[in-house]
Design a protein around this motif. Structure first.
Motif, short mmCIF file in Angstrom:
data_model
loop_
_atom_site.label_atom_id
_atom_site.label_comp_id
_atom_site.label_asym_id
_atom_site.label_seq_id
_atom_site.Cartn_x
_atom_site.Cartn_y
_atom_site.Cartn_z
N SER A 259 0.81 -1.08 0.01
CA SER A 259 0.10 -0.11 -0.01
C SER A 259 0.98 1.39 0.07
O SER A 259 2.03 1.36 0.52
CB SER A 259 -0.95 -0.07 1.13
OG SER A 259 -0.24 0.22 2.37
N HIS A 261 0.13 3.86 1.93
CA HIS A 261 0.57 4.08 3.35
C HIS A 261 1.67 3.31 3.76
O HIS A 261 2.57 3.95 4.68
CB HIS A 261 -0.82 3.90 4.01
CG HIS A 261 -0.64 4.12 5.34
ND1 HIS A 261 -1.52 5.35 5.74
CD2 HIS A 261 -0.12 3.57 6.52
CE1 HIS A 261 -1.21 5.79 7.17
NE2 HIS A 261 -0.75 4.62 7.62
N GLU A 262 1.89 2.00 3.65
CA GLU A 262 2.99 1.51 4.06
C GLU A 262 4.35 1.96 3.42
O GLU A 262 5.38 2.02 4.02
CB GLU A 262 3.03 -0.05 3.43
CG GLU A 262 4.20 -0.87 4.16
CD GLU A 262 4.40 -0.89 5.56
OE1 GLU A 262 5.44 -1.27 5.95
OE2 GLU A 262 3.59 -0.73 6.21
N ARG A 265 4.93 5.10 5.37
CA ARG A 265 5.57 4.82 6.44
C ARG A 265 7.11 4.26 6.78
O ARG A 265 7.77 4.95 7.51
CB ARG A 265 4.74 3.51 7.36
CG ARG A 265 5.10 3.22 8.73
CD ARG A 265 4.54 1.84 9.22
NE ARG A 265 5.13 0.85 8.67
CZ ARG A 265 6.28 0.37 8.88
NH1 ARG A 265 6.99 0.78 9.80
NH2 ARG A 265 7.21 -0.84 8.19
N LYS A 276 5.23 11.33 5.21
CA LYS A 276 4.03 11.60 5.85
C LYS A 276 3.14 12.32 4.57
O LYS A 276 1.83 11.98 4.34
CB LYS A 276 3.99 12.66 6.93
CG LYS A 276 2.78 13.10 7.40
CD LYS A 276 1.91 12.03 7.94
CE LYS A 276 2.59 11.04 9.21
NZ LYS A 276 1.37 10.20 9.59
N GLN A 279 1.50 9.47 2.60
CA GLN A 279 0.40 8.88 3.22
C GLN A 279 -0.86 9.87 3.28
O GLN A 279 -1.97 9.39 2.82
CB GLN A 279 0.62 8.52 4.52
CG GLN A 279 1.63 7.54 4.90
CD GLN A 279 2.18 7.31 6.19
OE1 GLN A 279 2.22 8.35 7.20
NE2 GLN A 279 2.37 6.11 6.91
N LEU A 280 -0.81 11.12 3.54
CA LEU A 280 -2.01 11.96 3.59
C LEU A 280 -2.43 12.22 2.14
O LEU A 280 -3.69 12.01 2.11
CB LEU A 280 -1.23 13.43 3.94
CG LEU A 280 -1.07 13.38 5.42
CD1 LEU A 280 -0.33 15.06 5.77
CD2 LEU A 280 -2.10 13.27 6.46
N THR A 282 -2.56 9.76 -0.11
CA THR A 282 -3.21 8.72 -0.83
C THR A 282 -3.86 7.88 -0.01
O THR A 282 -4.68 6.84 -0.50
CB THR A 282 -1.79 7.71 -1.34
OG1 THR A 282 -1.13 7.49 -0.39
CG2 THR A 282 -0.90 8.53 -2.44
N ASP A 283 -4.17 8.23 1.10
CA ASP A 283 -5.15 7.46 2.04
C ASP A 283 -6.54 7.67 1.46
O ASP A 283 -7.22 6.35 1.95
CB ASP A 283 -4.98 7.76 3.48
CG ASP A 283 -3.72 7.43 4.04
OD1 ASP A 283 -2.98 6.26 3.61
OD2 ASP A 283 -3.21 7.74 5.04
N ASN A 284 -6.99 8.46 0.96
CA ASN A 284 -8.30 8.61 0.53
C ASN A 284 -8.89 8.50 -0.92
O ASN A 284 -9.60 9.05 -1.26
CB ASN A 284 -9.05 9.66 1.10
CG ASN A 284 -8.94 9.67 2.75
OD1 ASN A 284 -9.71 8.86 3.16
ND2 ASN A 284 -8.27 10.76 3.36
N THR A 469 -1.69 13.44 13.17
CA THR A 469 -1.69 13.04 11.37
C THR A 469 -0.94 14.02 10.89
O THR A 469 -0.20 13.87 9.72
CB THR A 469 -3.39 13.27 11.05
OG1 THR A 469 -4.16 12.37 12.06
CG2 THR A 469 -3.25 12.57 9.68
#
Length: 656
Positions: A259, A261-262, A265, A276, A279-280, A282-284, A469
């Motif tokens: 993912s 997110h991973e 991370r 970060k 992640q922000l 692509t999370d939605n 976040t």
């Protein structure tokens, strides 16, 4: 022998021709009449090459492009290409397209694998460029029937495989990387724009309305770029995701089969801001982004960084400018993103260090623990990386190769870079981390001192407390502002951007916040000179004022250092530069005993006299006398550095 091996393909073409003839004799749409035979032909080719996992889906819409190609080719779960069918006899040459066909082509051209066919003429395009020659089947579809033939069966088989079995090629050169990555980044930007438009059309009063990207845009403005409009946000989004994936790949982090997110991370360990941000952003994401993000990740995974590094020592040097010229050349021009030739960078770095040693008493130059260096318009980090290389070389020459890592590690704590755009920032981080790794030097505690920030923003703004976040973004901005407001800087070196229509873009330098007194730019104004001073509304002038403020004004107990810029020379001779020249004469230099005859206008503050900057035509040879440094023969622009060393320098020997 070759024809015998391809007899199966000729038979498949004959069946295709017979089916097309039968369908075209009916009253239906001519384009629709050849679709079923086309599907059967492609199915036969896939089966012959033992690729049962290949499938295609008709009328697959690409939401962010606003088009619906006739087929999407899918291998397993991945969409790998698209097929656009035209009616028999209609041209498949994009140069001949008009109207709807032209608009459709302009939206589809950034795709990495696109087949255009009218049944007899077949062309494959990758990122808008035709791959190989057009393949032509001989005979008219309406009449040839089973006599339809392919004069070049091998070429037709290769074309079909290129479409059905596409994979990102191994990328071993920067130029190839740019050609593959930039169009996908452009597709991603369009996906963001379309998503914002879609969310804007929802009922915002409805609490159940899902508007994640409008929320992201608001956070982006609040945390990083207060003036960003939708287009700027979409561009920032696309570049951030693209270069975060490239950065992760260089760090050995897999970017496929996991993912986003991973990936973020794992990237967070050495590159907190980019990790970060990935992640922000692509999370939605929804299905609007799925295909493009997947293609982007697969393409990045195909980049062979090791070969790129070995093949070109300056592999990263041209990466971002080349990327921008393909991705959006008008953005490159608006942002002033042009690479500075390394010969000029090296000379500027050398000359600034010479001033440190001969005028400021820093015998070890950049290696002196009290010397802090900042590039306020960092771009991809060429100046800072040149300083790193210089310190490594000097440490090895003085004490042996084993001492270079320690010298670089100490330097990295005193090295700062500010950049407004995420793309070049990521390249700068990539280059710096790669450089430290090459020399075996550790990253500083807390990571590199490179920041995404607007250099000209108010450094004294109060940071709000944010949820965890957004902590990485908030911390990055706070660290950048801490450097701007509180860390004395000895050397400011850069090639600042140029834009002569920059009114209201100078931030705190141009218009200081209420209650903070006069804006720093006012020190570049001259009594009675108002009619000329519109020329001060230029980005490079704002950066000059920021640099001189930082070195000479910001810290009362530490007001000596070097400013070394390559900029247009108009301020040195034109009427608009009278106040700027006056300030530089006053601020740039101290007499031997620290006394002064120069007083800042209207403030009562005392400044020492200085030598005015000179163009190459006046100072033909490289010089550091009197605190001035220039390089020879740079047309229409010149490199100038201004130094001040309270109580230590002699009077200038070049003209005022």
């Amino acid at each position: 022998m070759a024809d015998a091996r391809l007899r199966w393909l000729q038979e498949a073409v004959s069946v295709f021709g017979a089916e097309c003839k039968r369908n075209l004799l009916g009253p239906g749409d001519r384009e629709a009449a050849i679709r079923s035979p086309l599907e059967q032909l492609l199915r036969t080719i896939a089966a012959h090459h033992a690729r049962p996992e290949i499938d295609w889906f008709p009328e697959t819409r690409i939401p962010h492009l606003g088009v619906r190609p006739d087929y999407a080719v899918r291998v397993g779960k991945d969409v790998t290409g698209y097929i656009e069918v035209k009616r028999p006899g209609k041209s498949v040459d994009p140069d001949s397209f008009t109207g709807h066909d032209k608009r459709q082509w302009e939206r589809l051209r950034d795709l990495p694998n696109l087949l255009y066919t009218n049944g007899t003429h077949w062309r494959v395009f990758q990122y808008g460029a035709q791959i190989g020659e057009e393949v032509v089947l001989t005979g008219a579809l309406k009449s040839a029937g089973e006599k339809l033939t392919a004069s070049g069966l091998a070429a037709f088989d290769a074309l079909a495989q290129a479409v059905l079995c596409w994979d990102p090629p191994k990328i071993r050169r920067v130029s190839v990387l740019v050609q593959h990555i930039a169009p996908l980044c452009r597709l991603l930007r369009e996906a963001v724009r379309e998503q914002l438009r879609a969310e804007a059309g929802l009922n915002t009063a409805d609490s159940t309305a899902d508007c994640p990207f409008i929320g992201l845009r608001s956070d982006w403005r609040r945390l990083l770029f207060p003036t960003a409009d939708d287009a700027t946000f979409a561009d920032g989004y696309a570049q951030t995701v693209t270069f975060a994936l490239l950065l992760a790949h260089t760090e050995g982090i897999p970017v496929t089969g996991t993912s986003f997110h991973e990936i973020g991370r794992r990237l967070n360990a050495g590159h907190a801001l980019m990790g970060k941000a990935l992640q922000l952003l692509t999370d939605n994401v929804n299905e609007r982004f799925e295909v493009t993000l997947n293609l982007l990740a697969r393409t990045v995974e195909a980049v062979d960084w090791e070969t790129i590094r070995q093949g070109n020592r300056d592999a990263y040097l041209h990466l971002y400018e080349s990327f921008l010229s393909v991705y959006d050349d008008s953005l490159r021009q608006r942002s002033g993103s042009y690479y500075t030739p390394h010969q000029i960078v090296e000379e500027m770095v050398r000359l600034a260090e010479e001033v440190l040693r001969t005028r400021l008493g820093k015998e070890r130059g950049y290696g002196d623990e009290s010397v802090h260096i900042v590039d306020p318009a960092m771009g991809t980090g060429t100046y800072l990386h040149t300083v790193i290389e210089r310190v490594a070389r000097q440490a090895a020459e003085r004490h042996g190769d084993a001492m270079a890592p320690d010298a670089i590690g100490r330097l990295a704590r005193r090295l700062y870079g500010f950049e407004l755009q995420m793309g070049p920032f990521a390249v700068a981080e990539l280059r710096a981390a790669d450089l430290l790794k090459k020399h075996g030097a550790p990253l500083p505690p807390g990571g590199l001192n490179l920041h995404v920030t607007d250099t000209l923003d108010d450094p004294y703004v109060q940071e709000e407390q944010l949820a965890s976040t957004y902590a990485a973004l908030s911390v990055s901005r706070a660290r950048a502002n801490h450097v701007k407001a509180n860390v004395p800087v000895t050397v400011v070196i850069s090639n600042p951007p140029y834009d002569d229509k920059a009114e209201n873009r100078g931030g705190w330098i141009e218009k200081r916040v209420k209650g903070q007194g006069r804006p720093p730019l006012d020190d570049f104004r001259y009594p009675g000179n108002g009619r000329y001073e519109h020329a001060l509304k230029n980005l490079y002038v704002y950066f000059w004022r920021w640099a001189t403020w930082k070195v000479f004004d910001a810290h009362a107990d530490d007001r000596h250092g070097v400013v070394c810029f390559i900029t247009p020379s108009a301020f040195a001779t034109g009427p608009a530069g009278r106040g700027m020249r006056d300030y530089l004469r006053c601020a740039g230099r101290a007499t031997r005993d620290g006394s002064s005859t120069c007083r800042q206008r209207g403030s009562g503050r005392t400044w020492p006299p200085a030598c005015s900057p000179m163009s190459p035509s006046r100072c033909r040879s490289a010089s550091s006398s009197g605190g001035l440094i220039t390089t020879r023969n740079i047309p229409r622009a010149f490199t100038t550095g201004l130094s001040r060393a309270d109580g230590r320098t002699s009077s200038p020997n070049c003209g005022r």
